[in-house]
Design an enzyme around this catalytic site. Structure first.
Site, PDB file in Angstrom:
ATOM      1  CD  GLN A 274      54.689   5.800  67.496  1.00 14.35           C
ATOM      2  OE1 GLN A 274      54.918   5.033  66.576  1.00 14.35           O
ATOM      3  NE2 GLN A 274      54.601   7.105  67.336  1.00 14.35           N
ATOM      4  N   GLY A 275      53.052   3.085  71.515  1.00 10.09           N
ATOM      5  CA  GLY A 275      51.723   2.487  71.562  1.00 10.09           C
ATOM      6  C   GLY A 275      50.648   3.472  71.138  1.00 10.09           C
TER       7      GLY A 275
ATOM      8  CB  SER B  40      48.442   1.857  65.478  1.00  9.45           C
ATOM      9  OG  SER B  40      49.175   2.816  64.781  1.00  9.45           O
TER      10      SER B  40
ATOM     11  CB  SER C 297      57.895  -1.095  65.722  1.00  9.28           C
ATOM     12  OG  SER C 297      57.194  -0.920  64.528  1.00  9.28           O
TER      13      SER C 297
ATOM     14  CD  GLU D   6      62.485  14.153  60.903  1.00  6.09           C
ATOM     15  OE1 GLU D   6      63.384  14.810  61.456  1.00  6.09           O
ATOM     16  OE2 GLU D   6      62.686  13.098  60.299  1.00  6.09           O
TER      17      GLU D   6
ATOM     18  CB  SER E 223      49.165   6.355  55.163  1.00  8.92           C
ATOM     19  OG  SER E 223      48.111   7.291  54.999  1.00  8.92           O
ATOM     20  CG  ASN E 224      53.141   8.250  51.037  1.00  8.77           C
ATOM     21  OD1 ASN E 224      53.702   8.132  52.126  1.00  8.77           O
ATOM     22  ND2 ASN E 224      53.787   8.281  49.896  1.00  8.77           N
ATOM     23  CD  GLU E 225      47.228   6.937  50.651  1.00 13.53           C
ATOM     24  OE1 GLU E 225      47.745   6.481  51.704  1.00 13.53           O
ATOM     25  OE2 GLU E 225      47.568   6.563  49.523  1.00 13.53           O
TER      26      GLU E 225
HETATM   27  C1  LIG Z   1      56.056  -1.561  59.544  1.00 15.06           C
HETATM   28  C2  LIG Z   1      55.106  -0.807  60.406  1.00 15.06           C
HETATM   29  C3  LIG Z   1      55.484  -0.435  61.679  1.00 15.06           C
HETATM   30  C4  LIG Z   1      54.587   0.247  62.498  1.00 15.06           C
HETATM   31  N1  LIG Z   1      54.969   0.555  63.785  1.00 15.06           N
HETATM   32  C5  LIG Z   1      54.075   1.179  64.605  1.00 15.06           C
HETATM   33  C6  LIG Z   1      54.414   1.449  65.967  1.00 15.06           C
HETATM   34  O1  LIG Z   1      55.516   1.141  66.420  1.00 15.06           O
HETATM   35  N2  LIG Z   1      53.493   2.032  66.776  1.00 15.06           N
HETATM   36  C7  LIG Z   1      52.262   2.400  66.305  1.00 15.06           C
HETATM   37  O2  LIG Z   1      51.491   2.941  67.079  1.00 15.06           O
HETATM   38  N3  LIG Z   1      51.901   2.152  65.018  1.00 15.06           N
HETATM   39  C8  LIG Z   1      52.774   1.543  64.171  1.00 15.06           C
HETATM   40  N4  LIG Z   1      52.412   1.268  62.868  1.00 15.06           N
HETATM   41  C9  LIG Z   1      51.054   1.559  62.453  1.00 15.06           C
HETATM   42  C10 LIG Z   1      50.921   2.761  61.533  1.00 15.06           C
HETATM   43  O3  LIG Z   1      51.083   3.934  62.242  1.00 15.06           O
HETATM   44  C11 LIG Z   1      49.519   2.657  60.895  1.00 15.06           C
HETATM   45  O4  LIG Z   1      49.540   1.527  60.055  1.00 15.06           O
HETATM   46  C12 LIG Z   1      49.140   3.870  60.107  1.00 15.06           C
HETATM   47  O5  LIG Z   1      48.902   4.955  60.958  1.00 15.06           O
HETATM   48  C13 LIG Z   1      47.889   3.598  59.241  1.00 15.06           C
HETATM   49  O6  LIG Z   1      46.846   3.089  59.995  1.00 15.06           O
HETATM   50  P1  LIG Z   1      46.083   1.753  59.532  1.00 15.06           P
HETATM   51  O7  LIG Z   1      47.103   0.729  59.270  1.00 15.06           O
HETATM   52  O8  LIG Z   1      45.047   1.473  60.529  1.00 15.06           O
HETATM   53  O9  LIG Z   1      45.415   2.092  58.152  1.00 15.06           O
HETATM   54  P2  LIG Z   1      44.030   2.869  57.923  1.00 15.06           P
HETATM   55  O10 LIG Z   1      44.043   4.135  58.696  1.00 15.06           O
HETATM   56  O11 LIG Z   1      42.893   1.958  58.099  1.00 15.06           O
HETATM   57  O12 LIG Z   1      44.189   3.251  56.396  1.00 15.06           O
HETATM   58  C14 LIG Z   1      43.955   2.335  55.309  1.00 15.06           C
HETATM   59  C15 LIG Z   1      44.164   3.084  54.010  1.00 15.06           C
HETATM   60  O13 LIG Z   1      43.251   4.179  53.947  1.00 15.06           O
HETATM   61  C16 LIG Z   1      43.937   5.403  53.805  1.00 15.06           C
HETATM   62  N5  LIG Z   1      43.264   6.453  54.576  1.00 15.06           N
HETATM   63  C17 LIG Z   1      42.941   6.448  55.883  1.00 15.06           C
HETATM   64  N6  LIG Z   1      42.382   7.596  56.253  1.00 15.06           N
HETATM   65  C18 LIG Z   1      42.358   8.375  55.159  1.00 15.06           C
HETATM   66  C19 LIG Z   1      41.901   9.695  54.894  1.00 15.06           C
HETATM   67  N7  LIG Z   1      41.397  10.485  55.858  1.00 15.06           N
HETATM   68  N8  LIG Z   1      42.042  10.169  53.647  1.00 15.06           N
HETATM   69  C20 LIG Z   1      42.594   9.399  52.672  1.00 15.06           C
HETATM   70  N9  LIG Z   1      43.018   8.160  52.851  1.00 15.06           N
HETATM   71  C21 LIG Z   1      42.916   7.648  54.089  1.00 15.06           C
HETATM   72  C22 LIG Z   1      45.314   5.140  54.341  1.00 15.06           C
HETATM   73  O14 LIG Z   1      46.261   6.014  53.784  1.00 15.06           O
HETATM   74  C23 LIG Z   1      45.557   3.714  53.918  1.00 15.06           C
HETATM   75  O15 LIG Z   1      46.002   3.704  52.595  1.00 15.06           O
HETATM   76  C24 LIG Z   1      53.307   0.593  62.029  1.00 15.06           C
HETATM   77  C25 LIG Z   1      52.943   0.237  60.725  1.00 15.06           C
HETATM   78  C26 LIG Z   1      53.827  -0.447  59.917  1.00 15.06           C
HETATM   79  C27 LIG Z   1      53.378  -0.808  58.541  1.00 15.06           C
END
Ligand SMILES: Cc1cc2nc3c(=O)[nH]c(=O)nc-3n(C[C@H](O)[C@H](O)[C@H](O)COP(=O)(O)OP(=O)(O)OC[C@H]3O[C@@H](n4cnc5c(N)ncnc54)[C@H](O)[C@@H]3O)c2cc1C
Lengths: 391, 352
Positions: free
Chosen positions: A134-135, A137, A169, A252, A372-374
């Site tokens: 899945q591309g 992020s 992933s 889902e 994320s949970n947020e």
């Molecule tokens: C083990 C693992 C596997 C993954 N696999 C894939 C994959 O296969 N393909 C893919 O595309 N992605 C994948 N991801 C990425 C995942 O989808 C992102 O990490 C996720 O969407 C969060 O983005 P970020 O890491 O850039 O965090 P950010 O968006 O930068 O967030 C950082 C923190 O800020 C909080 N935050 C952000 N925006 C808000 C808001 N509007 N309000 C409140 N809080 C906020 C977040 O909750 C988090 O706590 C994977 C991540 C992990 C950890």
């Protein structure tokens, strides 16, 4: 030879027996080594063998169980799908590698794809001869997914893709990637995106593993430098990418969750077993916390059963968010409980990470990936309180 | 597993909700001092909700725990000041093979019943209850003291857990044969009483004391779901309308996320409470009932406590309903086994 052509005619008990017998008969020989592998914190293990195992599953027809028959699936009922997950978890089936194709891409193609796309891409997913990643992020587009910058330009009968994805992933295993890319730089953020299917094995793509908190690697950086894919490998129209990428999320309703809970139950049993050995179990305070975890697990099950068992949920469209906000923190607490069951030796890593440490470390990701949970809280709050107008 | 509701069940919910919205208003609830006799008569007489789960041959409608649960959830939403929960749970505890003669009165609501379980100082575990029954008169004679009997002061009949020659059982006693001391209560919408039995004439109406406790737990759970839902709705409405810093409070993410967490807790509570009701006829009930009580009352407590916080000082006033929800949630949470006691029960029953 598919063992499952007659699935719709089977009673639940017959179906369960069919699954159990098949798994018992096939998770043997070289595959016996896979029991319990590939789970949380172990995604890197036995990749080659697990790919062969996926093909074993696929050949018997167990992949695509819940897809409609018209799409080449088996038309299994929700209960049957749950039974499959339950039996799979019960026997300790290894972590899956085909799930992104089976559960993310396939429903998307079924909902938004063309007949040709379904014919081209679904059978190899079901046979596990093609794996997907899945591309979505990117370095600058995480929670704010609509900000993706990876560009795709139409050039004759191909799309040329340039940019960078991250946290992808299993990109190192995948044959294909479903990519959210910007095809119209001038359109408003969400309307300039397209959903492309891109083959991974080509000179324009470089995959670099990223070492994770566990010291092992399951996700990657993926660099696209003029990578190509055929013009017809777009799902929906150019500009539909956001709708397509998010359209299947709300479908889902917790089938996978129920299966996942049996894995959780095994982990919790293991925590109790460790605690009995370490003596933590004899501490009433520790045990009270452990019983509360057990209570939490039953609640996850009740929640999943109710979600599946009510045609119109109380919070339609946000059930997945409710479910995630229940199970992800629960799983995290289980990791903490596992560590406290082990006691001070949980701080030592002689000879590598223990199961408790893997669980503990891996579960930090549960509240991040898949929204994320947020972000899940935002989704629920939008439903209850209305969206906040952006200035 | 079936979790949905039939059209009849949905109609029942709508009817009860409409009726209670009109008649169990906040003003009525506050004025009732725990018992609105008119409301009770109309609920039993016009709506017939006391008859739902009682078998047709005993004057009931022969429906199930699910229908009763629907009414209980609605009753929780308005903090119904009428002995519905106590009466239906007491009725459910009666074994028709032993106490069939009691059922028609319970079905038509002419008899208010209460379930007397806990004893002063003996906590919530049946093995420490010491109320005794012995043979005497036409049936049995009861001695002992019961505490925290919900609606005990307005009941016409009490179903009492007592031990006779080492055998636990449930005994029906007429109110006039009991010395009753009504309590003032933290939760003004539901009263409790202390009941003393001094050679009170009794009849054996059931043997399954554990099931009676489980039924009460499940009932308190589903009622608490109603309390939590009403409280959350009140809070959501308030956040949408109250303006500070030039915008509705609902715009602030710190508050939005708290509301989302509360909604998740309410969903989980709903699932566990309804799961318990759906398995009320099976062995699973022995774990599902205490678990539902634990999960639902914890959620109701969290929601109603947060409701006060999110209403600001308004939530701290007597005038606003937030404290009524909070007090009912608190009572439901602590009565008949708090969280620790329930975890002990669950651990023992699940062999953890
Ligand atoms: C083990 C693992 C596997 C993954 N696999 C894939 C994959 O296969 N393909 C893919 O595309 N992605 C994948 N991801 C990425 C995942 O989808 C992102 O990490 C996720 O969407 C969060 O983005 P970020 O890491 O850039 O965090 P950010 O968006 O930068 O967030 C950082 C923190 O800020 C909080 N935050 C952000 N925006 C808000 C808001 N509007 N309000 C409140 N809080 C906020 C977040 O909750 C988090 O706590 C994977 C991540 C992990 C950890």
């Amino acid at each position: 030879m598919p063992a499952v052509d007659d699935i719709p005619d089977l009673s639940d008990a017959e179906f369960r027996k069919r699954v159990r017998d098949w798994l018992t008969a096939h998770l043997t020989g070289e595959f016996a080594a896979l029991v319990g592998s590939g789970g949380p914190g172990r995604e890197h293990e036995n990749i080659e063998l697990r790919m062969r195992w996926e093909r074993e599953l696929g050949a018997a027809g167990w992949i695509g169980l819940g897809w409609p028959r018209a799409a080449g699936g088996r038309g299994a009922t929700i209960t049957q799908q749950v039974i499959f997950f339950e039996e799979y978890a019960r026997i300790g089936g290894p972590g899956r590698l085909s799930h992104m194709g089976e559960y993310l891409l396939a429903p998307t193609l079924i909902a938004f794809g063309t007949e040709e796309q379904r014919r081209r891409f679904l059978p190899p997913i079901a046979a596990a001869t093609e794996f997907w990643c899945q591309g979505y992020s990117e370095p600058n587009a995480g929670s704010d997914l609509a900000s993706v910058q990876t560009r795709a330009v139409r050039d004759g009968d191909v799309w040329r893709v340039t940019g960078q994805k991250v946290w992808t992933s299993l990109a190192h295993v995948a044959d294909w990637c479903f990519v959210l890319a910007r095809t119209d730089a001038d359109a408003p953020k969400r309307r300039g995106l397209s959903y492309l299917l891109v083959p991974m094995d080509q000179p324009g793509i470089e995959v670099r593993p990223i070492t994770q908190i566990t010291g092992t690697s399951e996700f990657n950086e993926v660099f696209f430098d003029g990578a190509v894919t055929a013009a017809e490998n777009i799902v929906g129209e150019p500009g539909d990418g956001w709708r397509v990428a998010t359209g299947t999320l709300a479908f889902e309703r917790g089938v996978a969750t129920l299966g996942q809970q049996l894995g959780f139950a095994r982990e919790l049993d293991e925590v109790f077993a460790v605690a009995r050995t370490s003596g933590a179990y004899d501490d009433p305070v520790w045990r009270d916390a452990a019983v509360d975890a057990w209570v939490g697990l039953q609640t996850l099950r009740h929640q999943a059963l109710r979600t599946l068992g009510t045609p119109e949920g109380d919070l339609p469209g946000v059930e997945a968010s409710v479910s995630k906000l229940l199970w992800a923190p629960w799983h995290q607490r289980l990791g903490e409980l596992a560590m406290s069951a082990v006691g001070p030796t949980a701080t030592l890593a002689d000879g590598g990470l223990s199961d408790a440490q893997r669980l503990f470390l891996y579960t930090r990701a549960d509240t991040i990936y898949g929204g994320s949970n947020e972000i899940q809280r935002n989704i629920i709050a939008d439903r209850l309180l209305g969206r906040v107008p952006r200035s | 597993m079936e979790f949905g509701f039939t059209t009849e069940q949905t109609d029942l919910r709508d009817t009860v909700r409409t009726f209670l919205a009109r008649h169990a208003t906040s003003a009525r609830v506050r004025a009732a001092d725990g018992f609105d006799a008119t409301l009770w008569r109309r609920l039993a007489g016009e709506l017939g909700v006391t008859a739902l789960a009682i078998d047709e041959k005993h004057g009931g409608f022969g429906a199930s725990e699910v229908e009763v649960g629907i009414v209980l959830e609605e009753a929780g939403r308005v903090l119904l000041p009428a002995p519905y929960l106590s009466t239906v749970v007491a009725a459910a505890a009666v074994d028709p093979a032993l106490g069939a003669d009691l059922l028609p009165g319970l079905a038509d609501g002419s008899v208010i019943a209460a379930l007397a379980l806990a004893e002063p100082g003996a906590g919530w575990t049946p093995d420490r209850w010491s109320c005794t029954a012995r043979r005497g008169g036409d049936g049995y004679v009861l001695d002992g003291v019961k505490e925290h009997v919900l609606d005990g002061a307005v009941a016409d009949m009490v179903v009492v857990a007592a031990v006779c020659g080492g055998e636990p059982g449930l005994y029906a006693v007429r109110a006039e044969d009991v010395r009753r001391t009504p309590h003032d209560t933290l939760d003004p919408t539901r009263r409790q009483a202390r009941l003393e039995f001094d050679g009170a004439a009794a009849s054996l109406v059931g043997r399954d004391v554990r099931r009676a406790v489980d039924l009460l737990w499940a009932a308190l759970a589903v009622e608490s779901v109603g309390v939590a839902r009403a409280s959350l709705e009140l809070t959501v409405d308030y956040l949408k309308t109250r303006q500070q810093f030039g915008v509705p409070l609902a715009h602030f993410q710190a508050l939005r996320h708290r509301v989302a967490d509360l909604a998740v807790a309410v969903e989980a509570a709903t699932s566990s409470a309804w799961y318990a009701l759906r398995v009320a006829g099976t062995e699973e009930f022995a774990i599902a009932a205490p678990l539902a009580k634990l999960v639902a009352t914890r959620a109701a407590y969290a929601v109603t406590a947060e409701s006060i916080q999110l209403h600001g000082a308004l939530g701290f006033t007597w005038e606003h309903d937030a404290h009524l929800h909070f007090k009912r949630a608190t009572a439901n949470r602590l009565l008949l086994g708090d969280e620790v006691a329930l975890r002990r029960v669950i651990a023992a029953r699940a062999g953890l």
